[in-house]
Design an enzyme around this catalytic site. Sequence first.
Site, PDB file in Angstrom:
ATOM      1  N   ARG A  48      52.974  66.612  41.930  1.00  0.00           N
ATOM      2  CA  ARG A  48      53.547  66.330  43.250  1.00  0.00           C
ATOM      3  C   ARG A  48      52.610  66.838  44.350  1.00  0.00           C
ATOM      4  NH1 ARG A  48      58.116  67.803  47.054  1.00  0.00           N
ATOM      5  NH2 ARG A  48      58.797  65.736  47.660  1.00  0.00           N
TER       6      ARG A  48
ATOM      7  N   ARG B 183      66.942  66.891  62.269  1.00  0.00           N
ATOM      8  CA  ARG B 183      67.432  67.203  60.931  1.00  0.00           C
ATOM      9  C   ARG B 183      68.856  67.737  61.095  1.00  0.00           C
ATOM     10  NH1 ARG B 183      63.413  71.024  57.854  1.00  0.00           N
ATOM     11  NH2 ARG B 183      64.939  70.651  56.208  1.00  0.00           N
ATOM     12  N   HIS B 184      69.600  67.763  59.999  1.00  0.00           N
ATOM     13  CA  HIS B 184      70.922  68.409  60.030  1.00  0.00           C
ATOM     14  C   HIS B 184      70.726  69.893  60.333  1.00  0.00           C
ATOM     15  CE1 HIS B 184      69.682  70.105  56.229  1.00  0.00           C
ATOM     16  NE2 HIS B 184      69.268  68.882  55.890  1.00  0.00           N
TER      17      HIS B 184
ATOM     18  N   ARG C  12      60.450  62.577  58.123  1.00  0.00           N
ATOM     19  CA  ARG C  12      58.989  62.443  58.091  1.00  0.00           C
ATOM     20  C   ARG C  12      58.572  60.973  58.000  1.00  0.00           C
ATOM     21  NH1 ARG C  12      58.388  67.238  53.707  1.00  0.00           N
ATOM     22  NH2 ARG C  12      57.871  68.945  55.127  1.00  0.00           N
TER      23      ARG C  12
ATOM     24  N   HIS D  37      67.405  63.895  57.224  1.00  0.00           N
ATOM     25  CA  HIS D  37      66.873  64.951  56.356  1.00  0.00           C
ATOM     26  C   HIS D  37      65.351  65.031  56.481  1.00  0.00           C
ATOM     27  CE1 HIS D  37      70.839  64.975  54.353  1.00  0.00           C
ATOM     28  NE2 HIS D  37      70.811  63.693  54.682  1.00  0.00           N
TER      29      HIS D  37
ATOM     30  N   LYS E  40      49.936  40.464  73.772  1.00  0.00           N
ATOM     31  CA  LYS E  40      49.297  40.150  72.486  1.00  0.00           C
ATOM     32  C   LYS E  40      48.751  41.411  71.805  1.00  0.00           C
ATOM     33  CE  LYS E  40      46.327  37.295  74.234  1.00  0.00           C
ATOM     34  NZ  LYS E  40      46.687  37.472  75.663  1.00  0.00           N
TER      35      LYS E  40
ATOM     36  N   ARG F 168      76.103  67.338  55.243  1.00  0.00           N
ATOM     37  CA  ARG F 168      75.446  68.152  56.262  1.00  0.00           C
ATOM     38  C   ARG F 168      75.052  67.368  57.512  1.00  0.00           C
ATOM     39  NH1 ARG F 168      72.483  67.589  51.614  1.00  0.00           N
ATOM     40  NH2 ARG F 168      70.221  67.299  51.628  1.00  0.00           N
TER      41      ARG F 168
ATOM     42  N   ASN G  32      69.644  75.273  52.151  1.00  0.00           N
ATOM     43  CA  ASN G  32      68.419  75.702  52.830  1.00  0.00           C
ATOM     44  C   ASN G  32      68.281  77.218  52.721  1.00  0.00           C
ATOM     45  OD1 ASN G  32      68.924  73.315  55.540  1.00  0.00           O
ATOM     46  ND2 ASN G  32      67.746  73.080  53.648  1.00  0.00           N
TER      47      ASN G  32
ATOM     48  N   ARG H   3      42.039  36.214  87.145  1.00  0.00           N
ATOM     49  CA  ARG H   3      41.546  35.944  85.795  1.00  0.00           C
ATOM     50  C   ARG H   3      42.560  35.055  85.054  1.00  0.00           C
ATOM     51  NH1 ARG H   3      40.165  40.496  81.183  1.00  0.00           N
ATOM     52  NH2 ARG H   3      39.019  41.438  82.897  1.00  0.00           N
TER      53      ARG H   3
ATOM     54  N   GLU I 186      68.813  61.900  51.859  1.00  0.00           N
ATOM     55  CA  GLU I 186      67.559  62.600  51.542  1.00  0.00           C
ATOM     56  C   GLU I 186      66.905  62.031  50.296  1.00  0.00           C
ATOM     57  OE1 GLU I 186      65.029  63.706  52.370  1.00  0.00           O
ATOM     58  OE2 GLU I 186      64.961  65.892  52.559  1.00  0.00           O
TER      59      GLU I 186
HETATM   60  P1  ATP Z   1      44.921  40.451  77.268  1.00  0.00           P
HETATM   61  O1  ATP Z   1      44.803  38.995  76.956  1.00  0.00           O
HETATM   62  O2  ATP Z   1      44.406  40.813  78.609  1.00  0.00           O
HETATM   63  O3  ATP Z   1      44.343  41.325  76.206  1.00  0.00           O
HETATM   64  P2  ATP Z   1      47.583  40.923  76.210  1.00  0.00           P
HETATM   65  O4  ATP Z   1      48.330  39.641  76.081  1.00  0.00           O
HETATM   66  O5  ATP Z   1      46.940  41.463  74.990  1.00  0.00           O
HETATM   67  O6  ATP Z   1      46.512  40.797  77.370  1.00  0.00           O
HETATM   68  P3  ATP Z   1      48.841  43.477  76.423  1.00  0.00           P
HETATM   69  O7  ATP Z   1      47.631  44.262  76.782  1.00  0.00           O
HETATM   70  O8  ATP Z   1      49.339  43.636  75.044  1.00  0.00           O
HETATM   71  O9  ATP Z   1      48.603  41.954  76.804  1.00  0.00           O
HETATM   72  O10 ATP Z   1      50.008  43.773  77.459  1.00  0.00           O
HETATM   73  C1  ATP Z   1      50.911  44.805  77.202  1.00  0.00           C
HETATM   74  C2  ATP Z   1      52.093  44.625  78.133  1.00  0.00           C
HETATM   75  O11 ATP Z   1      52.813  43.443  77.765  1.00  0.00           O
HETATM   76  C3  ATP Z   1      53.061  45.779  77.987  1.00  0.00           C
HETATM   77  O12 ATP Z   1      53.393  46.210  79.292  1.00  0.00           O
HETATM   78  C4  ATP Z   1      54.254  45.188  77.248  1.00  0.00           C
HETATM   79  O13 ATP Z   1      55.482  45.767  77.663  1.00  0.00           O
HETATM   80  C5  ATP Z   1      54.195  43.731  77.618  1.00  0.00           C
HETATM   81  N1  ATP Z   1      54.683  42.840  76.557  1.00  0.00           N
HETATM   82  C6  ATP Z   1      54.847  43.123  75.245  1.00  0.00           C
HETATM   83  N2  ATP Z   1      55.307  42.055  74.565  1.00  0.00           N
HETATM   84  C7  ATP Z   1      55.415  41.053  75.472  1.00  0.00           C
HETATM   85  C8  ATP Z   1      55.816  39.703  75.387  1.00  0.00           C
HETATM   86  N3  ATP Z   1      56.206  39.171  74.201  1.00  0.00           N
HETATM   87  N4  ATP Z   1      55.800  38.964  76.516  1.00  0.00           N
HETATM   88  C9  ATP Z   1      55.395  39.500  77.682  1.00  0.00           C
HETATM   89  N5  ATP Z   1      54.999  40.783  77.843  1.00  0.00           N
HETATM   90  C10 ATP Z   1      55.006  41.552  76.749  1.00  0.00           C
HETATM   91  O1  F6P Z   2      64.612  71.599  51.485  1.00  0.00           O
HETATM   92  C1  F6P Z   2      65.276  70.643  52.248  1.00  0.00           C
HETATM   93  C2  F6P Z   2      64.947  69.230  51.788  1.00  0.00           C
HETATM   94  O2  F6P Z   2      65.595  68.320  52.648  1.00  0.00           O
HETATM   95  C3  F6P Z   2      65.298  68.917  50.302  1.00  0.00           C
HETATM   96  O3  F6P Z   2      66.617  68.512  50.088  1.00  0.00           O
HETATM   97  C4  F6P Z   2      64.268  67.864  49.938  1.00  0.00           C
HETATM   98  O4  F6P Z   2      64.088  67.698  48.533  1.00  0.00           O
HETATM   99  C5  F6P Z   2      63.044  68.422  50.619  1.00  0.00           C
HETATM  100  O5  F6P Z   2      63.500  68.998  51.851  1.00  0.00           O
HETATM  101  C6  F6P Z   2      61.993  67.400  50.952  1.00  0.00           C
HETATM  102  O6  F6P Z   2      60.843  68.079  51.386  1.00  0.00           O
HETATM  103  P1  F6P Z   2      59.536  68.158  50.425  1.00  0.00           P
HETATM  104  O7  F6P Z   2      59.194  66.732  50.187  1.00  0.00           O
HETATM  105  O8  F6P Z   2      58.522  68.897  51.286  1.00  0.00           O
HETATM  106  O9  F6P Z   2      59.858  68.856  49.156  1.00  0.00           O
END
Ligand code: ATP
Ligand code: F6P
Length: 468
Positions: free
Chosen positions: A329, A233-234, A374, A369, A31, A284, A240, A172, A304
């Site tokens: 920008r 990235r490429h 990012r 790109h 959860k 690229r 560049n 528990r 890009e």
């Molecule tokens: P609690 O009630 O103690 O807070 P919880 O249900 O919030 O427990 P989490 O702390 O989120 O449990 O448990 C994370 C673990 O559950 C991770 O190891 C994750 O891989 C696993 N997990 C993620 N999604 C599921 C899912 N849908 N069913 C069973 N296990 C899951």
């Molecule tokens: O310079 C390489 C590049 O991939 C461009 O083609 C692009 O416009 C730019 O980076 C994106 O970076 P920023 O958002 O920092 O200008």
Amino acid sequence: MTSSWRTNSYGVQVEDTRICVVMVGLPARGKSLIAQKVVRYLGWLSITAKTFNVGQYRRTATPNPSAEFFDQSNSEGERLRRAAAEAAVNDMIRWFEAGQGLIAILDATNSTKARRRWIQEKCEAANIETMFVESKCDDEELVMSNIRDVKTTSPDYVGQDPEEAAQDFRNRIRNYEKVYQTIDEDEADLTYCKLINVGHKVIINRIRDYLQSRVVYYLMNLHIRPRSIWLSRHGESEFNLSGQIGGDADLSPRGQLYARALPDLVRKSAGDLPLTVWTSTLKRTGQTARFLPFEKLSWKALDELDSGVCDSLTYAEIEQKYPADFKSRDDDKYNYRYLGGESYRDVVIRLEPIIMELERSENILIVTHQAVLRCIYAYFMGMNQEQSPWMEVPLHCLIKLTPRAYGTVEDRLHANIPAVSTWRGKGSKAKHQTKEEAEEEEAAKTKEKADESEKTEEVVHTNGGNGT
Ligand code: ATP
Ligand code: F6P
């Protein structure tokens, strides 16, 4: 439903719904992991969401409870647990009333019908919609491995032997099992989504609006099989080298060396794991991926950021031709949209299907790109959207991201092939400025300012002296 209107992340005016996502399920059913992922996903889409974890509230009064605390016949335990739930719900309502967000997640077991009805009525009175998300899992082995993975290191068991902690946590769960009621037909008036055995089966009921269906769709795509995502990235391109942005240039000779080196770099990081490679449709990225011995898929959505009228210009040329835009920008790089082109926010929106597909997939290597990378990185690392457009992602570097229970582990592998820097600091129109150079420049400026103010202080001091 509240009646105010606001612009959503798609730039569309939407009626403002406030939703409380109520987690339901026995302990160790993922959860908290689900809650944390939903918050990260929505945050990435600029939808403010927050988790209210009842366990954290309970911990202030009872930091290290044993299994007996969770036995229904323990009246003091019942009282404290109820108080924790009330405190969390009240804080959540206050958070909505302060207009701080659209979606709250109430992270607790909420394992009885009575508790769910109480939450639903409290929310309804406060004009908040409820959506119950139950995680049901009867795979005993998975539950035990969840306990070992995340529960023995929980703050509830600090300083305790992991085996004893695991046994206590199992007890528990047994106490919760005595009272647990899964969501069923007599709760048919509730909006809910039941995820059974990590999405093997999904039951949905009364999903009514856009945001609820987004969340459900997202939940349906999640899996917990171990895997990694590689981002590169490429290789360095001719553009560049010349400092031009956008375009569809070929790789430079050093970029071609990177393409040849990439299969080895990937092998070093991924071993023999089977991968699928995703590229953009620009030359690229295809050229960079061409020696990789894996299935390849090219996506328009990975192209890009479109720099519109500034495409193929250098930053210096943009500053000269469009000085006001150049400044706008820098002032708000995430939201700034190039004339006839895109903003980072636009890129995030077009990347959403990629994120969904990534969530469903296993091991994927994405060759893309700077701006796109990012945005994808920001999703996995939960990075603030204001900072993400300024992040440094060097050329000729392979980033490995491995999702874990409560976060993502990052590993960077640099190919030993030099490349220019395409990173640009705020205000700079330099062709190939590195982050270090920008930081040095900044430090020099700060020092200059400090020297200046020292001088001013000296003057003040001298003046004071003269006055007597
Ligand atoms: P609690 O009630 O103690 O807070 P919880 O249900 O919030 O427990 P989490 O702390 O989120 O449990 O448990 C994370 C673990 O559950 C991770 O190891 C994750 O891989 C696993 N997990 C993620 N999604 C599921 C899912 N849908 N069913 C069973 N296990 C899951
Ligand atoms: O310079 C390489 C590049 O991939 C461009 O083609 C692009 O416009 C730019 O980076 C994106 O970076 P920023 O958002 O920092 O200008």
